[in-house]
Structure formats: C-alpha cells, structure tokens
Design a protein around this motif. Structure first.
Motif, short mmCIF file in Angstrom:
data_model
loop_
_atom_site.label_atom_id
_atom_site.label_comp_id
_atom_site.label_asym_id
_atom_site.label_seq_id
_atom_site.Cartn_x
_atom_site.Cartn_y
_atom_site.Cartn_z
N THR A 160 0.84 -1.19 0.00
CA THR A 160 0.00 0.00 0.00
C THR A 160 0.87 1.24 0.00
O THR A 160 1.79 1.37 0.81
N VAL A 161 0.61 2.14 -0.93
CA VAL A 161 1.32 3.41 -1.01
C VAL A 161 0.28 4.53 -1.04
O VAL A 161 -0.91 4.27 -1.23
N THR A 162 0.75 5.75 -0.84
CA THR A 162 -0.13 6.91 -0.96
C THR A 162 0.36 7.76 -2.12
O THR A 162 1.53 8.16 -2.15
N VAL A 163 -0.51 8.01 -3.08
CA VAL A 163 -0.19 8.83 -4.25
C VAL A 163 -0.93 10.14 -4.07
O VAL A 163 -2.15 10.19 -4.20
N GLY A 164 -0.18 11.19 -3.74
CA GLY A 164 -0.84 12.42 -3.34
C GLY A 164 -1.61 12.15 -2.06
O GLY A 164 -1.02 11.81 -1.04
N LYS A 165 -2.94 12.25 -2.13
CA LYS A 165 -3.77 11.96 -0.96
C LYS A 165 -4.55 10.66 -1.11
O LYS A 165 -5.39 10.34 -0.27
N ARG A 166 -4.24 9.90 -2.18
CA ARG A 166 -5.02 8.68 -2.44
C ARG A 166 -4.24 7.43 -2.06
O ARG A 166 -3.09 7.25 -2.47
N PHE A 167 -4.90 6.55 -1.31
CA PHE A 167 -4.32 5.25 -0.99
C PHE A 167 -4.43 4.36 -2.23
O PHE A 167 -5.44 4.37 -2.94
N ALA A 168 -3.37 3.57 -2.46
CA ALA A 168 -3.34 2.72 -3.65
C ALA A 168 -2.54 1.46 -3.36
O ALA A 168 -1.75 1.40 -2.41
N THR A 169 -2.74 0.45 -4.21
CA THR A 169 -2.01 -0.81 -4.12
C THR A 169 -1.10 -0.95 -5.33
O THR A 169 -1.52 -0.72 -6.47
N VAL A 170 0.15 -1.35 -5.10
CA VAL A 170 1.09 -1.57 -6.20
C VAL A 170 0.69 -2.86 -6.92
O VAL A 170 0.63 -3.93 -6.31
N VAL A 171 0.40 -2.76 -8.23
CA VAL A 171 -0.06 -3.92 -8.99
C VAL A 171 0.93 -4.36 -10.06
O VAL A 171 0.83 -5.46 -10.59
N ARG A 172 1.91 -3.51 -10.38
CA ARG A 172 2.86 -3.87 -11.44
C ARG A 172 4.10 -3.01 -11.31
O ARG A 172 4.03 -1.85 -10.91
N HIS A 173 5.25 -3.58 -11.65
CA HIS A 173 6.49 -2.82 -11.74
C HIS A 173 6.72 -2.41 -13.20
O HIS A 173 6.54 -3.22 -14.11
N LEU A 174 7.10 -1.16 -13.41
CA LEU A 174 7.40 -0.63 -14.74
C LEU A 174 8.87 -0.27 -14.81
O LEU A 174 9.55 -0.14 -13.79
N ASP A 175 9.38 -0.08 -16.02
CA ASP A 175 10.73 0.45 -16.16
C ASP A 175 10.73 1.88 -15.63
O ASP A 175 10.11 2.77 -16.21
N GLY A 176 11.39 2.08 -14.51
CA GLY A 176 11.47 3.41 -13.93
C GLY A 176 10.27 3.83 -13.13
O GLY A 176 10.10 5.01 -12.84
N GLY A 177 9.43 2.86 -12.72
CA GLY A 177 8.28 3.26 -11.93
C GLY A 177 7.38 2.10 -11.55
O GLY A 177 7.79 0.94 -11.56
N ILE A 178 6.13 2.42 -11.23
CA ILE A 178 5.16 1.43 -10.78
C ILE A 178 3.78 1.75 -11.34
O ILE A 178 3.52 2.88 -11.76
N ALA A 179 2.92 0.75 -11.36
CA ALA A 179 1.49 0.96 -11.65
C ALA A 179 0.72 0.65 -10.38
O ALA A 179 1.05 -0.30 -9.65
N VAL A 180 -0.28 1.46 -10.09
CA VAL A 180 -1.05 1.29 -8.86
C VAL A 180 -2.54 1.25 -9.18
O VAL A 180 -2.99 1.80 -10.19
N ALA A 181 -3.29 0.59 -8.30
CA ALA A 181 -4.75 0.60 -8.34
C ALA A 181 -5.24 1.36 -7.12
O ALA A 181 -4.82 1.06 -5.99
#
Length: 199
Positions: free
Chosen positions: A162-183
């Motif tokens: 679980t991460v926070t993107v700005g003020k939104r809680f999200a779940t890491v669903v995929r690793h990207l080159d140089g980053g992540i994708a979240v739901a």
C-alpha cells in the motif's frame, strides 16, 4: 506459522479452467515467512505464482490473494520466476473459489475496458508518493484512469504494498521500467475525473 491445509494434497495438473490472471497477494511458507506474490495463472485447482522467493516442492503454502481470499496448497514445482501450487481444499471450498474466480475475471475485464476507455495525462503530473516505510518521494504521473495510475518514481515497493499517491491510498499492482502501476483503493467518480484533477 505453518500453512493451513484443507482436504488432502493433490498433484493434479492445471485443468481446462486455468486462466492467465494477474492477482496480487502474499504467501506464507512453512517457516512462517511472508512474501509478496502475483499470480501468472490461476484455477480452482492450480496456481502459478511470480515471486522473488521460491519454496520447495512438497512444502505446504498458504496464499492470500486480493479479492479471492485464502488458498491452501502444496508446492508442486519451481519456475524461473516463482513456483506452482496444487490447491488442496474441500469440494465445497473449491466451488466457492471457482465462483470467486468467475467474478474476478469479469471484474478485471470490466476495469481493463474502463481504463482503456478513460485514460488521461492530467495537467499537473507532479505528485508525492509515500512508501510503506513512511518515506516520501517525488513522482510523475505517466497516465491516469479512474481506477489507477502509472507513475515514474525512484522506488519499487513490493507487489501488493500500500502506497499513498498524493492523498489517495493505492495498491502496487505492477512494476514498470522506472516506476510502478497502482490501483486506487477508492476510484475517482466520473464527475470529478478530468485533466484538471490533482492527486
């Protein structure tokens, strides 16, 4: 914490209902170690997990999958990216898992269609990303949908974290080159989702 077991062990092969399905979660090995994972294929009888930690054939394992629940099984073999599990549950529990999988496949298909239909690059792409350990890093929105986002960030939290993107809680669903994708835990409402949105 030993793996929970239901029914007897099975070495059956994946059945015709096996689906290529990516579901994030975590698993427990017999020694009690907990690790992040993601399914590559899944059926009521069999799962192939992608994980950085491999178990040993014959070991019992308890798997917790988002929106699916708890699965108990026995490791039948290892792969270059993880391991395979024969799911060992009662017939009643297997039927419930099958129904849950049908629901999940339909839901995942609907979310994918929604994301492909409504994907934007907002005017404000700079965002702060708070990691599970509390560290906060600068990030950049690659794209955004009502249900998730792709982020450029110098971190690779575990799948399922679980991460926070700005003020939104999200779940890491995929690793990207140089980053992540979240739901996002709570999707945007259509009336608030546009290029002017700020996370």
């Amino acid at each position: 914490m030993p793996a929970l077991r239901e029914g007897s062990a099975s070495t059956r092969q994946p059945d015709a209902r096996t689906t290529a399905l990516r579901v994030v979660g975590r698993f427990l090995l017999p020694g009690g170690e907990e690790h992040a994972c993601e399914t590559r294929t899944l059926s009521p009888d069999h799962a192939e997990l992608v994980t950085a930690v491999q178990g040993l054939p014959g070991d019992g394992v308890t798997i917790y999958l988002d929106n699916i629940g708890v699965l108990s099984g026995v490791i039948t073999g290892v792969t270059p990216s993880g391991f395979c599990v024969a799911i060992t549950v009662s017939p009643e529990r297997r039927a419930r898992i099958a129904a849950r999988l049908d629901w999940y496949v339909a839901r995942a298909r609907g979310m994918a269609e929604q994301r492909s239909d409504v994907r934007i690059v907002p005017a404000a792409t700079a965002v702060r990303v708070r990691l599970p350990d509390g560290d906060e890093l600068p990030g950049r929105l690659i794209d955004l949908s009502m249900t998730g986002a792709a982020l450029a960030v110098d971190a690779r939290p575990d799948l399922g974290a679980t991460v926070t993107v700005g003020k939104r809680f999200a779940t890491v669903v995929r690793h990207l080159d140089g980053g992540i994708a979240v739901a996002f835990k709570l999707p945007f409402r259509p009336e608030t989702f546009n290029e002017s949105v700020v996370l």
